[in-house]
Design a protein around this motif. Sequence first.
Motif, PDB file in Angstrom:
ATOM      1  N   LYS A 103       0.975  -1.470  -0.143  1.00  0.00           N
ATOM      2  CA  LYS A 103       0.148   0.393   0.143  1.00  0.00           C
ATOM      3  C   LYS A 103       0.884   1.112   0.105  1.00  0.00           C
ATOM      4  CE  LYS A 103      -3.523  -1.890   3.144  1.00  0.00           C
ATOM      5  NZ  LYS A 103      -3.945  -2.280   4.037  1.00  0.00           N
ATOM      6  N   ARG A 104       0.690   2.045  -1.167  1.00  0.00           N
ATOM      7  CA  ARG A 104       1.733   3.746  -0.852  1.00  0.00           C
ATOM      8  C   ARG A 104       0.792   4.799  -0.053  1.00  0.00           C
ATOM      9  NH1 ARG A 104       3.838   6.937  -6.325  1.00  0.00           N
ATOM     10  NH2 ARG A 104       4.804   8.549  -4.848  1.00  0.00           N
ATOM     11  N   VAL A 105       1.729   5.176   0.845  1.00  0.00           N
ATOM     12  CA  VAL A 105       0.717   6.220   1.190  1.00  0.00           C
ATOM     13  C   VAL A 105       1.954   7.725   1.451  1.00  0.00           C
ATOM     14  CG1 VAL A 105       0.545   4.897   3.753  1.00  0.00           C
ATOM     15  CG2 VAL A 105       2.828   5.611   3.550  1.00  0.00           C
ATOM     16  N   GLY A 106       0.939   8.180   1.821  1.00  0.00           N
ATOM     17  CA  GLY A 106       1.930   9.948   1.701  1.00  0.00           C
ATOM     18  C   GLY A 106       2.858  10.115   2.277  1.00  0.00           C
ATOM     19  N   TYR A 107       3.413  10.781   1.491  1.00  0.00           N
ATOM     20  CA  TYR A 107       5.217  11.330   1.584  1.00  0.00           C
ATOM     21  C   TYR A 107       5.039  11.964   3.538  1.00  0.00           C
ATOM     22  CZ  TYR A 107       9.097  13.952   1.748  1.00  0.00           C
ATOM     23  OH  TYR A 107      10.803  14.731   1.862  1.00  0.00           O
ATOM     24  N   ARG A 108       6.458  11.793   3.754  1.00  0.00           N
ATOM     25  CA  ARG A 108       6.754  12.471   5.923  1.00  0.00           C
ATOM     26  C   ARG A 108       7.792  12.819   4.700  1.00  0.00           C
ATOM     27  NH1 ARG A 108       3.841   8.998   9.117  1.00  0.00           N
ATOM     28  NH2 ARG A 108       5.644   9.624  10.320  1.00  0.00           N
ATOM     29  N   SER A 109       8.013  14.274   5.493  1.00  0.00           N
ATOM     30  CA  SER A 109       8.692  15.293   5.614  1.00  0.00           C
ATOM     31  C   SER A 109       9.817  14.684   6.061  1.00  0.00           C
ATOM     32  CB  SER A 109       7.902  16.863   5.701  1.00  0.00           C
ATOM     33  OG  SER A 109       7.552  16.822   7.127  1.00  0.00           O
ATOM     34  N   ASP A 110       9.245  14.236   7.298  1.00  0.00           N
ATOM     35  CA  ASP A 110      10.818  14.459   8.106  1.00  0.00           C
ATOM     36  C   ASP A 110      11.823  12.735   7.767  1.00  0.00           C
ATOM     37  OD1 ASP A 110       8.740  11.890   8.687  1.00  0.00           O
ATOM     38  OD2 ASP A 110       8.853  12.718  11.268  1.00  0.00           O
ATOM     39  N   GLN A 111      10.848  12.349   6.620  1.00  0.00           N
ATOM     40  CA  GLN A 111      11.300  10.976   5.738  1.00  0.00           C
ATOM     41  C   GLN A 111      11.474   9.825   7.011  1.00  0.00           C
ATOM     42  OE1 GLN A 111      15.204  12.273   4.170  1.00  0.00           O
ATOM     43  NE2 GLN A 111      14.104  13.027   2.119  1.00  0.00           N
ATOM     44  N   SER A 112      10.632   9.473   7.547  1.00  0.00           N
ATOM     45  CA  SER A 112      11.101   8.381   8.866  1.00  0.00           C
ATOM     46  C   SER A 112       9.985   7.575   7.968  1.00  0.00           C
ATOM     47  CB  SER A 112       9.803   8.653   9.917  1.00  0.00           C
ATOM     48  OG  SER A 112       8.602   9.215   9.599  1.00  0.00           O
ATOM     49  N   CYS A 113      10.167   6.277   8.797  1.00  0.00           N
ATOM     50  CA  CYS A 113       9.457   5.041   8.585  1.00  0.00           C
ATOM     51  C   CYS A 113       7.987   5.262   8.002  1.00  0.00           C
ATOM     52  CB  CYS A 113       9.775   3.589   9.325  1.00  0.00           C
ATOM     53  SG  CYS A 113      11.327   3.587   8.707  1.00  0.00           S
ATOM     54  N   PRO A 114       6.935   5.056   7.805  1.00  0.00           N
ATOM     55  CA  PRO A 114       5.244   5.169   7.417  1.00  0.00           C
ATOM     56  C   PRO A 114       4.762   3.864   8.287  1.00  0.00           C
ATOM     57  CG  PRO A 114       6.638   4.271   4.981  1.00  0.00           C
ATOM     58  CD  PRO A 114       7.727   4.034   5.835  1.00  0.00           C
ATOM     59  N   PRO A 115       3.848   4.384   8.717  1.00  0.00           N
ATOM     60  CA  PRO A 115       2.980   4.287   9.898  1.00  0.00           C
ATOM     61  C   PRO A 115       3.129   2.592   9.642  1.00  0.00           C
ATOM     62  CG  PRO A 115       1.895   5.535   8.811  1.00  0.00           C
ATOM     63  CD  PRO A 115       2.463   5.961   8.331  1.00  0.00           C
ATOM     64  N   LYS A 116       3.296   1.458  10.988  1.00  0.00           N
ATOM     65  CA  LYS A 116       1.869   0.458  10.497  1.00  0.00           C
ATOM     66  C   LYS A 116       0.830   0.002  10.184  1.00  0.00           C
ATOM     67  CE  LYS A 116       0.772  -0.723  15.185  1.00  0.00           C
ATOM     68  NZ  LYS A 116       1.633  -1.272  16.538  1.00  0.00           N
ATOM     69  N   ASP A 117       0.890  -0.354   9.516  1.00  0.00           N
ATOM     70  CA  ASP A 117      -0.609  -1.129   9.049  1.00  0.00           C
ATOM     71  C   ASP A 117      -0.902  -2.498   9.510  1.00  0.00           C
ATOM     72  OD1 ASP A 117      -3.106  -1.317   7.900  1.00  0.00           O
ATOM     73  OD2 ASP A 117      -2.559  -1.497   6.182  1.00  0.00           O
ATOM     74  N   GLY A 118      -1.299  -2.720  10.880  1.00  0.00           N
ATOM     75  CA  GLY A 118      -1.455  -4.047  11.208  1.00  0.00           C
ATOM     76  C   GLY A 118      -1.428  -4.103  12.401  1.00  0.00           C
ATOM     77  N   PHE A 119      -1.421  -5.191  13.582  1.00  0.00           N
ATOM     78  CA  PHE A 119      -0.890  -4.702  14.925  1.00  0.00           C
ATOM     79  C   PHE A 119       0.288  -4.892  15.242  1.00  0.00           C
ATOM     80  CE2 PHE A 119      -0.791  -8.900  14.649  1.00  0.00           C
ATOM     81  CZ  PHE A 119      -0.529  -9.846  15.060  1.00  0.00           C
ATOM     82  N   GLN A 120       1.061  -5.383  14.519  1.00  0.00           N
ATOM     83  CA  GLN A 120       2.541  -5.463  14.856  1.00  0.00           C
ATOM     84  C   GLN A 120       3.667  -5.171  14.081  1.00  0.00           C
ATOM     85  OE1 GLN A 120       4.422  -7.263  17.961  1.00  0.00           O
ATOM     86  NE2 GLN A 120       5.566  -6.297  16.543  1.00  0.00           N
ATOM     87  N   TYR A 121       4.156  -3.943  14.003  1.00  0.00           N
ATOM     88  CA  TYR A 121       5.800  -3.891  13.925  1.00  0.00           C
ATOM     89  C   TYR A 121       6.786  -4.663  13.586  1.00  0.00           C
ATOM     90  CZ  TYR A 121       9.572  -1.409  12.745  1.00  0.00           C
ATOM     91  OH  TYR A 121      11.100  -1.158  12.529  1.00  0.00           O
ATOM     92  N   VAL A 122       7.157  -4.775  12.382  1.00  0.00           N
ATOM     93  CA  VAL A 122       7.933  -5.935  11.953  1.00  0.00           C
ATOM     94  C   VAL A 122       9.393  -5.006  11.989  1.00  0.00           C
ATOM     95  CG1 VAL A 122       8.764  -7.457  10.748  1.00  0.00           C
ATOM     96  CG2 VAL A 122       6.389  -7.488  11.569  1.00  0.00           C
ATOM     97  N   LYS A 123       9.658  -4.194  10.657  1.00  0.00           N
ATOM     98  CA  LYS A 123      10.354  -4.365  10.386  1.00  0.00           C
ATOM     99  C   LYS A 123      10.156  -2.580   9.460  1.00  0.00           C
ATOM    100  CE  LYS A 123      15.858  -4.490   9.386  1.00  0.00           C
ATOM    101  NZ  LYS A 123      15.962  -4.189  10.518  1.00  0.00           N
ATOM    102  N   CYS A 124      11.157  -1.446   9.279  1.00  0.00           N
ATOM    103  CA  CYS A 124      11.815  -0.975   8.267  1.00  0.00           C
ATOM    104  C   CYS A 124      12.849  -0.591   7.504  1.00  0.00           C
ATOM    105  CB  CYS A 124      11.120   0.375   9.128  1.00  0.00           C
ATOM    106  SG  CYS A 124      11.431   2.287   8.046  1.00  0.00           S
ATOM    107  N   PHE A 125      12.109  -0.213   6.075  1.00  0.00           N
ATOM    108  CA  PHE A 125      13.129  -0.221   5.391  1.00  0.00           C
ATOM    109  C   PHE A 125      13.419   0.461   4.604  1.00  0.00           C
ATOM    110  CE2 PHE A 125      12.661  -5.461   5.686  1.00  0.00           C
ATOM    111  CZ  PHE A 125      13.726  -5.482   6.033  1.00  0.00           C
TER     112      PHE A 125
END
Length: 158
Positions: A103-125
């Motif tokens: 799922k593509r999400v909106g740009y984040r100006s702070d260039q951080s990882c997108p929010p998790k879409d689910g109950f458990q965060y796994v990893k950001c790349f």
Amino acid sequence: MTRTTSRRARSKTIATRLGTVAAATAFLAGITAGTASAAGMSWTGDFSSRGTEVKRLANCAATAWFNKSKVGDEITDCNSAGSNSYWDGFHLAEANEHKIEGKRVGYRSDQSCPPKDGFQYVKCFYVGGKAKGNPVMTVAVESYGYGGMDTNVTWYYL
């Protein structure tokens, strides 16, 4: 009369046995076919212009979470998964199915990882590094159980 009765009884016995064998064969073929088609990977949604790399990274990270309960920086084996075709396949232990949705999400100006879409965060790349035009992705678990797992990948371009 005994000869006719004997021949008739033998014919019935043979027909019964053939019917039982045919039913058992059909039953076992149905079970085998159902198991074979249920096992595997499925991919839906948008995975960016670097889709193959994103899918492989997501599969690796989600597998590390499912099989070894690892998250975030504990997952170090996946750093080169984007270029490894091993991660094109199914690797969840004792499961039948792994569904991954991009799922593509909106740009984040702070260039951080997108929010998790689910109950458990796994990893950001940061796919291809933290440079303009590269995707940033977050892998999260939507649901899981004995049958398998549903994984969501949210991403945007830097």
